[in-house]
Design a protein around this motif. Structure first.
Motif, PDB file in Angstrom:
ATOM      1  N   LEU A 116       2.582  16.970  -4.812  1.00 41.47           N
ATOM      2  CA  LEU A 116       1.888  16.758  -3.533  1.00 41.47           C
ATOM      3  C   LEU A 116       2.790  16.004  -2.545  1.00 41.47           C
ATOM      4  N   PRO A 117       3.927  16.583  -2.204  1.00 38.21           N
ATOM      5  CA  PRO A 117       4.840  15.852  -1.312  1.00 38.21           C
ATOM      6  C   PRO A 117       4.223  15.538   0.046  1.00 38.21           C
ATOM      7  N   ALA A 139       0.838  -1.202   0.000  1.00 40.44           N
ATOM      8  CA  ALA A 139       0.000   0.000   0.000  1.00 40.44           C
ATOM      9  C   ALA A 139       0.873   1.253   0.000  1.00 40.44           C
ATOM     10  N   ALA A 140       0.702   2.088  -1.016  1.00 38.71           N
ATOM     11  CA  ALA A 140       1.522   3.298  -1.133  1.00 38.71           C
ATOM     12  C   ALA A 140       0.990   4.178  -2.248  1.00 38.71           C
ATOM     13  N   SER A 141       1.354   5.445  -2.170  1.00 36.38           N
ATOM     14  CA  SER A 141       1.178   6.344  -3.308  1.00 36.38           C
ATOM     15  C   SER A 141       2.421   6.226  -4.177  1.00 36.38           C
ATOM     16  N   ASN A 146      12.882  12.537  -6.341  1.00 38.11           N
ATOM     17  CA  ASN A 146      11.489  12.933  -6.151  1.00 38.11           C
ATOM     18  C   ASN A 146      10.976  12.404  -4.817  1.00 38.11           C
ATOM     19  N   PRO A 147       9.877  12.968  -4.317  1.00 39.90           N
ATOM     20  CA  PRO A 147       9.338  12.517  -3.031  1.00 39.90           C
ATOM     21  C   PRO A 147       8.925  11.048  -3.017  1.00 39.90           C
ATOM     22  N   TYR A 148       8.479  10.518  -4.149  1.00 41.35           N
ATOM     23  CA  TYR A 148       8.128   9.102  -4.174  1.00 41.35           C
ATOM     24  C   TYR A 148       9.328   8.247  -3.761  1.00 41.35           C
TER      25      TYR A 148
END
Length: 328
Positions: free
Chosen positions: A84-85, A73-75, A138-140
């Protein structure tokens, strides 16, 4: 073994759930269904909920006598993470810590984490091994790396054993053709190529044709989703057999350009695939290819789908039979 799979109704999660069930494990899926599909986990115990819900996690982990967690489960959209950090740090890090806390409290022994090659950032050498510097762009990637760091310290403090699997480009579908990739919006190359072949989109957009690669388009390492699933099970079995915590790359070790993917898809589908060239996307490295020797040497992992054509053939079987995805 009793296993909780978070995000188990999603693309990679559902294929791993199937592999676990085939291995006779008892699986409970936790998914908020923001991206997942109930039809992908038919006849599996599915709990609709979120990893932010500490009380729900406690009930599931203790009530189902969970021994291991597989955390999908993750963005996971790179561009969205830049915009959208806050959302990404909240979902991937804060909720990840909530899950880790609940797992430790419930006495869960093993934790398998769905990570990403995005932790590496711009490669300084190819193929990329696990020793490559982790400098995400990147934030991901940064949020996945942050949770990896937390797992290390949780392991030292609480004895939780973990394996982090850093994927390259997941692709394909189960050969049975009944489960596959269905994202909204779709950002992955191979399903977009399939949609173009089916006439569901007018053309495929290619971002950049001036990279320092043989044909000017980006080169990526594609790994079949079932091979990813098998790696999760091998990691769990290794820890259950006494292995310590570890981090592994997952890729085939072969790079294919965007144009090579398109040409292979044309051969598989027998369809034309209209393309439109656009400017490069910020942060897209020219070449990303995995060095996956560590998991081969230590866990005996061997991809069952090492070639691009066979990966695309399974994707085509899914997309051609389910042009609207699961529920459309």
């Amino acid at each position: 073994m009793n296993i909780l799979v978070t995000g188990g109704a999603g693309y990679i999660g559902s294929h791993t759930v199937r592999a676990l069930v085939n291995k006779k494990h008892r699986v409970v899926v936790l998914d908020n269904l923001s991206k997942g599909h109930p039809a992908a986990v038919k006849e599996i115990e599915l709990v609709r909920g979120d990893t932010s819900d500490r009380q729900l996690l406690k009930r599931l982990l203790t009530g189902c006598n969970i021994e291991a967690v597989m955390h999908f489960a993750a963005s996971s959209l790179v561009g969205e993470s830049v915009r959208l950090p806050s959302d990404y740090y909240r979902n991937n890090v804060v909720n990840g810590l909530t899950l880790l806390d609940a797992a430790v409290e419930a006495g869960v022994r093993y934790f398998v984490f769905s990570s990403t090659a995005a932790v590496y950032g711009e490669p300084i050498e190819v193929p990329i091994t696990e020793n490559h510097p982790a400098t995400p762009l990147n934030p991901y990637g940064a949020t996945k790396l942050a949770l990896e760091g937390a797992m290390r310290w949780y392991g030292e403090a609480y004895g939780l054993r973990y394996t982090s699997l850093r994927y390259f480009n997941a692709a394909g579908a189960d050969p049975a053709g009944d489960i596959g990739e269905d994202h909204e919006p779709e950002t992955h190359l191979i399903p977009l190529v399939m949609k173009a072949a089916l006439g569901l989109i007018p053309q495929l957009e290619i971002f950049g044709d001036d990279y320092p690669t043989p044909d000017g388009t980006c080169v990526r390492d594609y790994i079949h989703v079932n091979d990813l699933a098998d790696a999760h099970i091998l990691a769990l079995e290794a820890m259950a057999g006494g292995a310590g915590s570890n981090i592994y790359n997952l890729g085939n070790g072969n790079g294919y350009s965007v144009l090579e993917v398109i040409e292979t898809a044309k051969a598989v589908t027998g369809s034309s695939i209209p393309v439109k060239y656009a400017a490069r996307r910020a942060g897209d490295p020219a070449v990303l290819v995995a060095g996956s020797e560590r998991i081969k040497d230590e866990l005996g992992w061997r991809p069952a789908f090492p070639g691009l054509r066979e990966i695309i053939e399974t994707a085509w079987r899914w997309h051609s039979n389910h042009p609207g995805g699961y529920e459309k």
